[in-house]
Design an enzyme around this catalytic site. Structure first.
Site, PDB file in Angstrom:
ATOM      1  N   GLY B  65     -15.396   1.890 -24.474  1.00 34.05           N
ATOM      2  CA  GLY B  65     -15.178   0.447 -24.438  1.00 34.05           C
ATOM      3  C   GLY B  65     -15.854  -0.254 -23.276  1.00 34.05           C
ATOM      4  O   GLY B  65     -16.815   0.246 -22.700  1.00 34.05           O
ATOM      5  N   SER B  66     -15.321  -1.430 -22.944  1.00 35.39           N
ATOM      6  CA  SER B  66     -15.952  -2.340 -21.995  1.00 35.39           C
ATOM      7  C   SER B  66     -16.046  -1.774 -20.584  1.00 35.39           C
ATOM      8  O   SER B  66     -15.133  -1.104 -20.106  1.00 35.39           O
ATOM      9  CB  SER B  66     -15.173  -3.652 -21.960  1.00 35.39           C
ATOM     10  OG  SER B  66     -15.576  -4.430 -20.859  1.00 35.39           O
ATOM     11  N   THR B  67     -17.163  -2.101 -19.925  1.00 42.15           N
ATOM     12  CA  THR B  67     -17.345  -1.680 -18.538  1.00 42.15           C
ATOM     13  C   THR B  67     -16.378  -2.388 -17.595  1.00 42.15           C
ATOM     14  O   THR B  67     -16.228  -1.983 -16.453  1.00 42.15           O
ATOM     15  CB  THR B  67     -18.781  -1.980 -18.051  1.00 42.15           C
ATOM     16  OG1 THR B  67     -19.047  -3.357 -18.289  1.00 42.15           O
ATOM     17  CG2 THR B  67     -19.798  -1.145 -18.793  1.00 42.15           C
ATOM     18  N   VAL B  68     -15.730  -3.452 -18.089  1.00 40.70           N
ATOM     19  CA  VAL B  68     -14.717  -4.132 -17.282  1.00 40.70           C
ATOM     20  C   VAL B  68     -13.571  -3.167 -16.952  1.00 40.70           C
ATOM     21  O   VAL B  68     -12.816  -3.376 -16.016  1.00 40.70           O
ATOM     22  CB  VAL B  68     -14.210  -5.386 -18.038  1.00 40.70           C
ATOM     23  CG1 VAL B  68     -13.095  -6.065 -17.287  1.00 40.70           C
ATOM     24  CG2 VAL B  68     -15.364  -6.357 -18.243  1.00 40.70           C
TER      25      VAL B  68
END
Lengths: 394, 137
Positions: B65-68
């Site tokens: 998923g997201s690098t956040v």
């Protein structure tokens, strides 16, 4: 928590992603993604505020991606989102960032020259910097770009290695390319097929339109991994690079196959609003001028139309008298923000756009229905020539 | 003996942690998949859904998923609800930067060996100084 954030912390991050190697390349410019509050949320805001209080500062010229709010017309956004977006920008500014709030920093805020080694995040800007200008950057992540901005260097990997950015697959396109949307789709298809390889692109009849290639590169950056597309007769150094042995031939049907995955075939139901958005990536001054010109023959547009651009291009356009024409025809011009705009997430309209990248993310992250349409066709279909005379279309 | 039960690991972020082992063959998404305030896994149908990460030794093949997600790992550490140590099956550019920011020890292991040598829920010591995972005496 045990640790304090220091330069050493960021050095360890760069080390960890190159599996413990400690080889670095000096950089002279950085561009950061992970700026929008809708993207990084409270965890990201908290981290950036802690970081800005830590006393660390950017060592090189550092620009930042758009947020999710135009601070001058943020009425449709939740006040909490506006406030938190403001705090993110303030933290980055405190560390020395240029308040560019754009995905096209190469135009005004962070100009580049050929051969310059840089650490940029934001895939469309990375692809543009390498493929059009001939600078050199990997597709940095939010955190590695931040690390490089603070340290003044990045890890010596990928494109910074001797043959790092060399093309590994040759694409030939046999069909026609009529507008910016076709170019965007071609880039998107190439990204899907190229894997980790950098592509070398050969077109039958290449055009000399930078906005078209901008869409091609943004489309490629959306689906592909490589930081560069070698475009024959355009990318600096293209003639000296070794042409790949592996070849993929594409035609119109490859584009069409992907277009239907990003574009609704039926118009929105009557109770759902339609909005046209353009400026993904941000419109340049030239593109604003062209849009202005294309609207000359019509009185207004029958569909709400949003244009996104950088703060710098916005003020230039204002000074040159280009914005007044757009605003007079009912077009809204946004800066500091992008198509992933706060109010679109809430109001859930159908979004029509000429950008493949925009359609991809509006569908994926905002769960909106999108329709792909080139700018010229949009104006033809939705432009109202005389007062009271409605254009065709949905 | 003890030494025969120690599993060699590659140290990515130094440090020593002790806790009960929480293993999953499924990658984990910290952004959206973990509540940043409580450290609870909230991703629907994830094998760890409903489990708290706080003070556990988390073992997953990688992130997704997201690098956040990096920021979420940092945020968990700051609130004291993060795993006390993280074991990964391979290099990862989301969890590792987040763990470095949050001061959480991280090691990389052969996941198959880990799964065959240790049981979910048992207490282990992640020795990210000498590069091993072992059972406490």
């Amino acid at each position: 928590m045990k640790t304090r954030i220091t330069r050493r912390t960021f050095r360890k991050i760069l080390e960890s992603i190159q599996a413990g190697r400690k080889r670095y390349v000096k950089i002279s410019s950085a561009h950061l993604s992970g700026v929008s509050y809708l993207n990084i949320g409270d965890a990201g805001l908290e981290f950036l505020e802690d970081l800005s209080r830590s006393g660390l500062r950017f060592k090189v010229r550092t620009t930042i991606n758009p947020g999710c709010v135009d601070f001058d017309s943020a009425v449709e956004c939740d006040s909490e989102v506006v406030e938190k977006q403001g705090r993110i920008v303030k933290s980055l500014k405190n560390m020395g960032a240029v308040e560019s709030l754009t995905c096209t920093p190469y135009l005004f805020d962070n100009p580049l020259r050929r051969g310059q080694k840089i650490a940029w995040a934001e895939s469309s800007a990375v692809l543009y910097a390498n493929s059009i200008i001939g600078a050199s950057t990997n597709k940095e992540g939010s955190l590695t770009a931040l690390a490089s901005a603070i340290l003044g260097y990045t890890s010596q990997s990928g494109i910074h290695l001797r043959s790092g950015g060399n093309p590994g697959v040759l694409f030939e396109y046999k069909g026609g390319l009529e507008n910016e949307l076709d170019y965007g789709l071609l880039g998107y298809v190439m990204g899907l097929k190229a894997g980790a390889e950098a592509p070398y692109l050969r077109l039958k009849k290449p055009v000399a339109s930078i906005p078209y290639y901008k869409q091609l590169l943004a489309g490629f950056g959306t689906s592909g991994a490589a930081p560069i597309v070698w475009i024959e007769n355009l990318t600096p150094g293209f003639s000296r690079v070794r042409k790949p042995g592996r070849k993929i031939v594409l035609d119109r049907s490859d584009l069409e196959k992907e277009r239907v995955t990003l574009s609704e075939e039926t118009p929105p139901p009557h109770d759902v609003k339609l909005v046209f958005v353009t400026g993904c990536p941000h419109m340049s001054l030239d593109e604003i001028e062209d849009f202005n010109e294309a609207l000359r023959s019509i009185n207004r547009l029958s569909v709400e139309t949003w244009v996104f651009t950088s703060r710098s291009a916005y003020s230039e356009a204002l000074r040159k008298g280009l914005l007044q024409g757009l605003l007079g025809k009912g077009v809204r011009v946004f800066k500091d923000s992008c198509i992933m705009y706060c109010s679109l997430k809430k109001s859930k309209p159908y979004v029509m756009t000429n950008s493949v990248k925009a359609a991809y993310y509006l569908r994926g992250s905002f769960r909106l229905k999108t329709i792909l349409k080139p700018l010229k066709e949009f104006i033809e279909e939705y432009g109202v020539k005389q007062h009271g005379f409605k254009g065709q279309g949905y | 003996m003890l030494s025969s039960m120690a599993l060699k690991v590659k140290v990515i972020n130094k440090g020593v942690a002790k806790g009960s082992l929480l293993m999953s063959r499924q990658p984990i998404s910290f952004f959206g998949g973990v509540d940043p305030l409580t450290g609870m896994v909230v991703e629907k149908n994830h094998p760890l859904e409903g489990v708290g990460l706080r003070s556990r030794i988390l073992a997953v093949p990688s992130s997704k998923g997201s690098t956040v997600g990096s920021y979420v790992v940092y945020s968990l550490a700051k609130r004291g609800v993060a795993p006390s140590g993280i074991i990964l099956g391979r290099g990862d550019n989301i969890i590792i930067p987040g763990a470095i920011l949050g001061g959480i020890p991280v090691v990389i292991v052969d996941m198959q060996k880990l799964l065959s040598l240790f049981k979910n829920g048992e207490t282990v010591i992640l020795d990210g100084r000498r590069g091993r995972i072992l059972r406490p005496m």
